[in-house]
Design an enzyme around this catalytic site. Sequence first.
Site, mmCIF file in Angstrom:
data_model
loop_
_atom_site.group_PDB
_atom_site.id
_atom_site.type_symbol
_atom_site.label_atom_id
_atom_site.label_comp_id
_atom_site.label_asym_id
_atom_site.label_seq_id
_atom_site.Cartn_x
_atom_site.Cartn_y
_atom_site.Cartn_z
ATOM 1 N N ASP A 104 66.874 35.245 3.608
ATOM 2 C CA ASP A 104 66.506 36.661 3.675
ATOM 3 C C ASP A 104 66.701 37.349 2.332
ATOM 4 O OD1 ASP A 104 69.282 36.788 3.657
ATOM 5 O OD2 ASP A 104 69.453 38.075 5.427
ATOM 6 N N ASP A 145 68.891 32.424 -0.401
ATOM 7 C CA ASP A 145 70.213 32.113 0.111
ATOM 8 C C ASP A 145 70.050 31.241 1.352
ATOM 9 O OD1 ASP A 145 69.132 34.124 1.669
ATOM 10 O OD2 ASP A 145 71.054 35.074 2.099
ATOM 11 N N SER A 186 74.195 33.214 6.654
ATOM 12 C CA SER A 186 73.512 33.678 5.453
ATOM 13 C C SER A 186 74.014 32.975 4.196
ATOM 14 C CB SER A 186 73.660 35.208 5.355
ATOM 15 O OG SER A 186 72.847 35.749 4.359
ATOM 16 N N ASP A 225 69.933 31.545 4.587
ATOM 17 C CA ASP A 225 68.973 31.839 5.658
ATOM 18 C C ASP A 225 67.695 32.473 5.140
ATOM 19 O OD1 ASP A 225 70.011 34.354 5.064
ATOM 20 O OD2 ASP A 225 70.031 35.017 7.140
#
Length: 453
Positions: free
Chosen positions: A250, A246, A109, A248
Amino acid sequence: MPRLFGTDGVRGLANAELTADLALGLAQAAATVLTQGRSAEARRAAGRRPVAVLARDPRISGEFIAAAVAAGLASSGIDVLDAGVIPTPAAAYLIADIDADFGVMVSASHNPAPDNGIKIFARGGTKLPDVVEDRIEEHLQREKLAPTGAGVGRIRRFADAEDRYAVHLIASLPHRLDGLHVVLDCANGAAAGVSPEVFRLAGAKLTVIGNDPDGLNINDGVGSTHLDKLAAAVVEAGADVGIAHDGDADRCLAVDRDGNIVDGDQIMAIIAIGMAERGVLKDNTLVTTVMSNLGLSIAMEAHGIRTVQTKVGDRYVLEEMNEHEFSLGGEQSGHVIMRDFATTGDGILTGIHLVSEMARTGKTLAELASVMTVFPQTLVNVRGVDHHALHDDAVVASAVADAERELGASGRVLLRPSGTEPMVRVMVEAADQLACDRIAHALADVVRDRLSL
């Protein structure tokens, strides 16, 4: 022994804490636990193997970790559809879209490049409950599935993964983005390919930064945890809005055309009001966490929208949303869940819907964000304390009660033990920043004095 799964999967320093051996074992354990249901058994009875979606973000260690995961799954009799580098919410969507038995996302992440993580999703693209994660952890020490011959899984490329996801996002839009100039920061992460494509398909004029991932530069001075470059780029380009993901994708945070940050609470306020006006906000309810700013609940009340609070963590937000079929929830960090279109936080989905509200209303982002007054907030992390004893200490409780009386209705106090280390988080909100700082640090001193190890 500490629990292997944290608040969002298994995460650690790649090749030190998160090794290829651990990735292989986790995949084998997940294959055992997650293919015990009727659907997987029906596949086997029909001569077909269970199916899993595999994806990753572009950090360099993701290559060997994803390879280990694929090996663990295939050696357990699972057919693997390898989607390559795509956002976490894209992987979750694809699991549901093709009716896969489960899926795995390799990503850390917003963490720096040396870290990595493994997130496992259940059938339907939902995050696993704690009890299922515990079962997977237990199966690490047990005998694994080991089919031979035709029972061994195949690994194939999921060729149209990105296109399926992009079409889904565009179909969700209530209003196109034509005429708006967006600066998009992809954090040199998983969104670098698909997010610019989606914003362009939605009609936005686009300037893109942070879209040159090399495996090592993910989240490095860019993205939702480093908004300075995005703010400067928006002002320099004379753009209408900046959107940051960010690593990833999400999460979504934003900046207005003057470079001012618009956080997850403000984004939720804007989207919630827009959904309420269009009659699609289920039960006129927004689900937030205890860390959301007091100004959010005040703004929602003024617009006839109820707020429901959960513990910190998007999984708890989603649990509350699923239980009551609420359509919108999220966190101050920019994890926003639009349940009509996603099973997890989706930064691209959130971003296009935020800009869509600008297009629909004809208002600037600053005008839309002004519906919420952000109360000053001070967070102090008190380390090296017995966080387990926090709620049993009478002196700490008395200090909190005194602070709450002083603040009255114009503020609030939250003391929260860390779930992973000996630390207590002290958060205070108040109408005045000086009072906020003073009370927060005074409470931190009490916690330190009473609970130091």
